[in-house]
Design a protein around this motif. Structure first.
Motif, PDB file in Angstrom:
ATOM      1  N   LEU A 307       0.832  -1.199   0.000  1.00  0.00           N
ATOM      2  CA  LEU A 307       0.000   0.000   0.000  1.00  0.00           C
ATOM      3  C   LEU A 307       0.872   1.256   0.000  1.00  0.00           C
ATOM      4  O   LEU A 307       0.943   1.986  -0.975  1.00  0.00           O
ATOM      5  CB  LEU A 307      -0.934   0.014   1.222  1.00  0.00           C
ATOM      6  N   GLY A 308       1.561   1.508   1.119  1.00  0.00           N
ATOM      7  CA  GLY A 308       2.303   2.757   1.272  1.00  0.00           C
ATOM      8  C   GLY A 308       3.386   2.967   0.244  1.00  0.00           C
ATOM      9  O   GLY A 308       3.451   4.005  -0.414  1.00  0.00           O
ATOM     10  N   ALA A 309       4.279   1.981   0.080  1.00  0.00           N
ATOM     11  CA  ALA A 309       5.386   2.160  -0.863  1.00  0.00           C
ATOM     12  C   ALA A 309       4.881   2.246  -2.297  1.00  0.00           C
ATOM     13  O   ALA A 309       5.378   3.044  -3.095  1.00  0.00           O
ATOM     14  CB  ALA A 309       6.400   1.025  -0.725  1.00  0.00           C
ATOM     15  N   GLU A 310       3.894   1.421  -2.635  1.00  0.00           N
ATOM     16  CA  GLU A 310       3.337   1.465  -3.994  1.00  0.00           C
ATOM     17  C   GLU A 310       2.781   2.853  -4.297  1.00  0.00           C
ATOM     18  O   GLU A 310       3.004   3.403  -5.384  1.00  0.00           O
ATOM     19  CB  GLU A 310       2.250   0.390  -4.140  1.00  0.00           C
ATOM     20  N   LYS A 311       2.085   3.452  -3.336  1.00  0.00           N
ATOM     21  CA  LYS A 311       1.515   4.781  -3.553  1.00  0.00           C
ATOM     22  C   LYS A 311       2.587   5.866  -3.506  1.00  0.00           C
ATOM     23  O   LYS A 311       2.510   6.875  -4.230  1.00  0.00           O
ATOM     24  CB  LYS A 311       0.426   5.050  -2.511  1.00  0.00           C
ATOM     25  N   PRO A 324      13.330   7.686  -5.200  1.00  0.00           N
ATOM     26  CA  PRO A 324      14.081   7.188  -4.041  1.00  0.00           C
ATOM     27  C   PRO A 324      15.410   6.573  -4.462  1.00  0.00           C
ATOM     28  O   PRO A 324      15.510   5.923  -5.501  1.00  0.00           O
ATOM     29  CB  PRO A 324      13.148   6.134  -3.436  1.00  0.00           C
ATOM     30  N   ASP A 325      16.428   6.788  -3.628  1.00  0.00           N
ATOM     31  CA  ASP A 325      17.756   6.231  -3.900  1.00  0.00           C
ATOM     32  C   ASP A 325      17.958   4.891  -3.213  1.00  0.00           C
ATOM     33  O   ASP A 325      18.855   4.128  -3.579  1.00  0.00           O
ATOM     34  CB  ASP A 325      18.829   7.218  -3.443  1.00  0.00           C
ATOM     35  N   CYS A 326      17.143   4.607  -2.201  1.00  0.00           N
ATOM     36  CA  CYS A 326      17.257   3.354  -1.466  1.00  0.00           C
ATOM     37  C   CYS A 326      15.955   3.133  -0.706  1.00  0.00           C
ATOM     38  O   CYS A 326      15.308   4.104  -0.288  1.00  0.00           O
ATOM     39  CB  CYS A 326      18.438   3.420  -0.490  1.00  0.00           C
ATOM     40  N   VAL A 369       9.315  -4.198  -4.388  1.00  0.00           N
ATOM     41  CA  VAL A 369      10.040  -2.923  -4.335  1.00  0.00           C
ATOM     42  C   VAL A 369      11.174  -2.913  -5.360  1.00  0.00           C
ATOM     43  O   VAL A 369      11.413  -1.913  -6.038  1.00  0.00           O
ATOM     44  CB  VAL A 369      10.561  -2.652  -2.909  1.00  0.00           C
ATOM     45  N   LYS A 370      11.858  -4.048  -5.506  1.00  0.00           N
ATOM     46  CA  LYS A 370      12.909  -4.119  -6.531  1.00  0.00           C
ATOM     47  C   LYS A 370      12.338  -3.885  -7.926  1.00  0.00           C
ATOM     48  O   LYS A 370      13.033  -3.397  -8.823  1.00  0.00           O
ATOM     49  CB  LYS A 370      13.598  -5.484  -6.470  1.00  0.00           C
ATOM     50  N   GLY A 371      11.061  -4.223  -8.102  1.00  0.00           N
ATOM     51  CA  GLY A 371      10.407  -4.027  -9.386  1.00  0.00           C
ATOM     52  C   GLY A 371      10.313  -2.567  -9.805  1.00  0.00           C
ATOM     53  O   GLY A 371      10.087  -2.272 -10.983  1.00  0.00           O
ATOM     54  N   PHE A 372      10.491  -1.657  -8.831  1.00  0.00           N
ATOM     55  CA  PHE A 372      10.514  -0.224  -9.154  1.00  0.00           C
ATOM     56  C   PHE A 372      11.922   0.252  -9.529  1.00  0.00           C
ATOM     57  O   PHE A 372      12.128   1.437  -9.778  1.00  0.00           O
ATOM     58  CB  PHE A 372      10.005   0.596  -7.965  1.00  0.00           C
ATOM     59  N   GLY A 373      12.887  -0.676  -9.506  1.00  0.00           N
ATOM     60  CA  GLY A 373      14.244  -0.322  -9.912  1.00  0.00           C
ATOM     61  C   GLY A 373      15.109   0.273  -8.824  1.00  0.00           C
ATOM     62  O   GLY A 373      16.119   0.924  -9.115  1.00  0.00           O
ATOM     63  N   VAL A 374      14.721   0.074  -7.549  1.00  0.00           N
ATOM     64  CA  VAL A 374      15.487   0.678  -6.457  1.00  0.00           C
ATOM     65  C   VAL A 374      16.127  -0.409  -5.584  1.00  0.00           C
ATOM     66  O   VAL A 374      15.567  -1.489  -5.421  1.00  0.00           O
ATOM     67  CB  VAL A 374      14.598   1.585  -5.584  1.00  0.00           C
ATOM     68  N   PRO A 375      17.314  -0.117  -5.028  1.00  0.00           N
ATOM     69  CA  PRO A 375      17.969  -1.102  -4.148  1.00  0.00           C
ATOM     70  C   PRO A 375      17.231  -1.221  -2.811  1.00  0.00           C
ATOM     71  O   PRO A 375      16.686  -0.234  -2.314  1.00  0.00           O
ATOM     72  CB  PRO A 375      19.370  -0.533  -3.951  1.00  0.00           C
ATOM     73  N   VAL A 376      17.235  -2.430  -2.257  1.00  0.00           N
ATOM     74  CA  VAL A 376      16.453  -2.727  -1.055  1.00  0.00           C
ATOM     75  C   VAL A 376      17.349  -3.334   0.015  1.00  0.00           C
ATOM     76  O   VAL A 376      18.182  -4.196  -0.273  1.00  0.00           O
ATOM     77  CB  VAL A 376      15.317  -3.736  -1.383  1.00  0.00           C
ATOM     78  N   VAL A 377      17.169  -2.879   1.255  1.00  0.00           N
ATOM     79  CA  VAL A 377      17.810  -3.512   2.398  1.00  0.00           C
ATOM     80  C   VAL A 377      16.726  -3.741   3.450  1.00  0.00           C
ATOM     81  O   VAL A 377      15.794  -2.937   3.569  1.00  0.00           O
ATOM     82  CB  VAL A 377      18.979  -2.651   2.944  1.00  0.00           C
ATOM     83  N   ASN A 435      17.472   2.911 -10.289  1.00  0.00           N
ATOM     84  CA  ASN A 435      16.989   3.214 -11.632  1.00  0.00           C
ATOM     85  C   ASN A 435      15.468   3.263 -11.578  1.00  0.00           C
ATOM     86  O   ASN A 435      14.769   2.488 -12.227  1.00  0.00           O
ATOM     87  CB  ASN A 435      17.484   2.132 -12.607  1.00  0.00           C
ATOM     88  N   PHE A 436      14.965   4.201 -10.759  1.00  0.00           N
ATOM     89  CA  PHE A 436      13.551   4.230 -10.416  1.00  0.00           C
ATOM     90  C   PHE A 436      12.645   4.508 -11.621  1.00  0.00           C
ATOM     91  O   PHE A 436      12.930   5.357 -12.455  1.00  0.00           O
ATOM     92  CB  PHE A 436      13.294   5.295  -9.348  1.00  0.00           C
ATOM     93  N   ALA A 437      11.546   3.758 -11.662  1.00  0.00           N
ATOM     94  CA  ALA A 437      10.481   4.024 -12.634  1.00  0.00           C
ATOM     95  C   ALA A 437       9.166   3.585 -12.006  1.00  0.00           C
ATOM     96  O   ALA A 437       9.089   2.539 -11.360  1.00  0.00           O
ATOM     97  CB  ALA A 437      10.718   3.268 -13.929  1.00  0.00           C
TER      98      ALA A 437
END
Length: 558
Positions: A307-311, A324-326, A369-377, A435-437
């Motif tokens: 919900l939150g991150a997708e929006k 976002p960078d990370c 979240v990786k599907g948006f092209g951003v690194p995840v920890v 590589n956010f999209a």
């Protein structure tokens, strides 16, 4: 061992004058509008003066689907901000304001917890700087002006059965969900059915959090659809001539609030839209201002990443030109065990198998979240009952997903407990690998956007929408609203629309019950399942335990 409560820790804080906190970000006292000694609004003139500066790095904190065991997303956001400052970085945090309704209900406040809190905790969780009161007043002024227009002859030919603008109150009150107004005879107007939503569900709240300045705010307020004529043509807020007065009421509320963490680091706390019926992020103006003033900005999005991150990605970043960078996903061993089928009462007992069984929920969020092209920890928010074997099981699982899980003890130790995460997050943010999209382009048809979210984020097989809903979406496309993003309104507890379906379900359907056009905020709300826009209080509300002590201190807030 007896732990201090959040409010006890907050009360012992060694706060600095808000002018000192502003100075850390280069804000002179001339541009701070103080509310007491420990909170202030930042002037629009100052915000305008820094727009030519380069942006810092943007770090989003999100989480797995919430469970009754608690995840600690805000606590981690605050802790990470303190941690970045502790390792020598210039960092600022941006979070939402707390709603009074959940505060007196079951959820509690929104200032973090333990030794990772924003202060003044009591003020933040109560009236703060009055922003929510201003939003409530502006919203209800429009409600009053609509009924007043109908009373004095209804020149706009509003169909009284099609007034879509309800009233709001920042309180959980189920008795107000459905009401009848204007009873009592001719002098009181024309009776009609309506109701109340909670203030954080108001489109005015969403607009305040997406507007870039007062001019943009008034334009968006004017764009809101409040009713329809008999031919179903829309009536806008500007037709009622309420947008100017509403902007006046919101003039101060538009300015971001500056406060501090327990470790005297700067924090913007501004706006508070619900994450399951709105976009669930703090204001664009606070985030974009922080990015001009700090090298790293840590912000959060409501509920789980579905919900939150997708929006945050598809609505806030799209509209504000952010990337976002990370991304940090907060998880707990306790929540993994609940997703693995363990009852809340049994969470204190070691159960490595249940941890492994519950981890696919986390894995789904990592992949999404990786599907948006951003690194995840992954941040494993540590509880004292967690065993080494359970933590190791989470870390091993996350490693299999191509990411890493870092144990964080900021709740107990403040910044000292989160330096490993802070160091890694700074490395990822600085690496330039993001590589956010967004998930879908503006021009994609509305129904296809809904299906994209349902299939790629929720892993559903299909979206169930009847002819009436499909026709409504087509009508909005023909009216010029087809390029708007989608704001999914569904349960926060599951990837599906069934709150009891934990883990990472597949093979489910997403039934669309209703669609609403938020023309001012600039998104289409898609309501799936039973979503309450006015919550109720639990059997034993938190309000029963909130009181003033003999020496005038507030007790019972959490």
């Amino acid at each position: 061992m007896a732990f201090k409560t959040d409010i006890e820790i907050a009360r012992e804080a060694n706060k600095k004058p808000i002018q000192d906190i502003g100075a850390k970000l280069g804000i002179s006292s001339d541009h701070l509008l103080p509310y007491g000694h420990d909170k202030a609004k930042v002037s629009q003139d100052f915000i305008n003066s820094v727009q030519d500066r380069k942006n810092g790095k943007l770090i989003l904190v999100t989480a797995i689907n919430p469970t009754p065991a608690g995840e600690g997303k805000t606590t981690t956001t605050v802790g990470l901000g303190d941690g970045l400052n502790a390792i020598g970085k210039n960092a600022c945090i941006c979070i939402r304001e707390a709603s009074l309704g959940p505060n007196f209900g079951m959820k509690g406040g929104a200032a973090g917890g333990g030794y990772a809190q924003v202060v003044p905790m009591e003020d933040m969780n109560l009236h703060f700087t009055g922003d929510f009161h201003a939003i409530t007043s502006a919203h209800n002024l429009l409600s009053a002006m609509i009924d007043n227009h109908i009373y004095w002859g209804n020149e706009l030919e509003i169909d009284e059965r099609r007034v879509s603008w309800r009233r709001v109150l920042d309180m959980n009150d189920r008795a107000l969900r459905d009401t009848v107004v204007s009873l009592g005879g001719v002098a009181n107007g024309f009776p009609r059915q309506t109701g109340f939503d909670i203030t954080v569900a108001s489109e005015v709240m969403a607009i305040l959090c997406l507007a870039t300045d007062l001019e943009d705010l008034q334009r968006r307020l004017g764009d809101m659809i409040v009713a329809y004529r008999r031919d179903k043509s829309p009536i806008y807020c500007r037709d009622i001539k309420a947008d100017g007065a509403m902007t006046v009421l919101l003039k101060d509320a538009m300015q971001p609030n500056l406060v501090q963490t327990l470790e005297n680091n700067p924090a913007f706390v501004h706006g508070g839209p619900f994450a399951n019926i709105a976009h669930g992020c703090n204001s664009v103006i606070a985030t974009t201002t922080a990015l001009k003033l700090a090298d790293y900005v840590v912000t959060e999005a409501g509920f789980g990443a579905d919900l939150g991150a997708e929006k945050f990605m598809n609505i806030k970043c799209r509209k504000a030109g952010l990337a976002p960078d990370c991304v940090v996903i907060v998880a707990t061993v306790r929540a993994m065990k609940m997703n693995g089928g363990v009852a809340k009462a049994d969470l204190g007992t070691e159960n490595v198998d249940a941890v492994r069984k519950g981890c696919p929920n986390l894995g789904r969020h990592i992949a999404n979240v990786k599907g948006f092209g951003v690194p995840v920890v992954v941040a494993v928010n540590h509880f004292v009952t967690d065993t080494d074997a359970e933590v190791a099981a989470v870390q091993a699982y996350v490693k299999e997903q191509g990411s890493e899980a870092i144990v964080c003890k900021h709740w107990a130790d403040g910044s000292a407990g989160v330096t490993e995460l802070a160091t890694r997050v700074a490395e990822l943010a600085d690496s330039g690998v993001s590589n956010f999209a967004p998930l879908y382009p503006d021009e994609m048809p509305l129904l296809q956007k809904i299906e994209t979210i349902a299939k790629r984020i929720y892993h559903a097989d299909e979206v169930l929408a009847d002819k009436g809903i499909r026709d409504q979406l087509k009508a909005w496309e023909e009216a010029g609203y087809g390029n708007l993003p989608i704001c999914m309104a569904k349960t926060q507890y599951s990837f599906s629309t069934d709150p009891n379906l934990r883990g990472a379900p597949t093979g489910h359907s997403v039934p669309v019950r209703e669609v609403r056009l938020s023309a001012g905020a600039g998104f289409i709300v898609v309501i799936c399942g039973q979503i309450m826009t006015m919550p109720g209080l639990p059997r034993v509300p938190a309000a029963e335990n909130i009181r003033l002590s003999a020496d005038g201190q507030i007790e019972g807030l959490f």
